[in-house]
Design an enzyme around this catalytic site. Structure first.
Site, PDB file in Angstrom:
ATOM      1  N   CYS A  76      -3.515  43.602 -12.012  1.00  0.00           N
ATOM      2  CA  CYS A  76      -3.142  42.885 -10.982  1.00  0.00           C
ATOM      3  C   CYS A  76      -2.494  43.930  -9.543  1.00  0.00           C
ATOM      4  CB  CYS A  76      -2.063  41.944 -11.188  1.00  0.00           C
ATOM      5  SG  CYS A  76      -2.409  40.219 -11.674  1.00  0.00           S
ATOM      6  N   MET A 113      -2.591  34.780  -9.720  1.00  0.00           N
ATOM      7  CA  MET A 113      -2.052  35.427 -10.849  1.00  0.00           C
ATOM      8  C   MET A 113      -0.475  35.340 -10.759  1.00  0.00           C
ATOM      9  SD  MET A 113      -4.274  35.849 -13.008  1.00  0.00           S
ATOM     10  CE  MET A 113      -3.268  36.527 -14.287  1.00  0.00           C
ATOM     11  N   GLU A 114       0.165  35.571  -9.489  1.00  0.00           N
ATOM     12  CA  GLU A 114       1.715  35.280  -9.394  1.00  0.00           C
ATOM     13  C   GLU A 114       1.979  33.826  -9.668  1.00  0.00           C
ATOM     14  OE1 GLU A 114       0.558  39.059  -7.812  1.00  0.00           O
ATOM     15  OE2 GLU A 114      -0.587  37.184  -7.707  1.00  0.00           O
ATOM     16  N   ASP A 128      13.075  28.442 -24.169  1.00  0.00           N
ATOM     17  CA  ASP A 128      14.167  29.280 -24.708  1.00  0.00           C
ATOM     18  C   ASP A 128      15.578  28.643 -24.441  1.00  0.00           C
ATOM     19  OD1 ASP A 128      15.515  31.978 -25.501  1.00  0.00           O
ATOM     20  OD2 ASP A 128      16.280  31.945 -23.238  1.00  0.00           O
TER      21      ASP A 128
END
Length: 160
Positions: A76, A113-114, A128
């Protein structure tokens, strides 16, 4: 190599040369889901998980990840996002949360992709934050919904 542009004629991985491309505004929207049990969903919905406001932390994590995508995905290009947002939709009947990331840049290369990275890290952060009450959460359907700008034009995902 089968139309993949991240490889040279010898099969070596390369970063695509975008220096001759025009700078245009490029936008991408991606989304994904996380399915969870009732206790995790309640903590997410009410913002009172053991580690704090689940969606607030996940929102910041998604934006931070989108800004650092080039550090995570080897080929990237590092780009300066001009806008990034992470939003959530809650589905109480299905005990799932949808994360939607929008990324915008004025650049010579795309921003898909971001957006995908922002969604993925937002979902991972929800996991999480809630794993103490549900280790069986499932992330699914992370995909690109929309992209615009650049030579290839507009892409809109068609639902199957």
């Amino acid at each position: 190599m089968n139309g993949l542009n991240h490889f040279d004629e010898n099969g070596n991985a390369v970063m695509v040369d975008v220096s001759a491309k025009a700078v245009t505004e490029r936008r991408a929207v991606a989304h994904g889901f996380i399915h969870m049990n009732a206790a995790a969903y309640e903590a997410t919905e009410k913002g009172n998980g053991r580690k704090g406001n689940v969606l607030g932390v996940a929102q910041v994590a998604g934006i931070m990840a989108a800004k650092r995508t080039a550090l995570l995905i080897p080929m990237c290009h590092p780009i300066g996002l001009t806008h990034c947002s992470v939003e959530f939709k809650l589905y109480p009947e299905e005990q799932k949360v949808e994360a939607i990331c929008t990324a915008v840049v004025a650049s010579q290369t795309g921003v898909e992709m971001e957006a995908l990275t922002g969604v993925s890290v937002a979902l991972l952060t929800i996991y999480d934050m809630c794993k103490a009450v549900d280790r069986s959460m499932v992330m699914s359907e992370v995909c690109l919904l929309h992209k615009s700008g650049g030579k290839s034009g507009v892409y809109e995902r068609e639902e199957p």
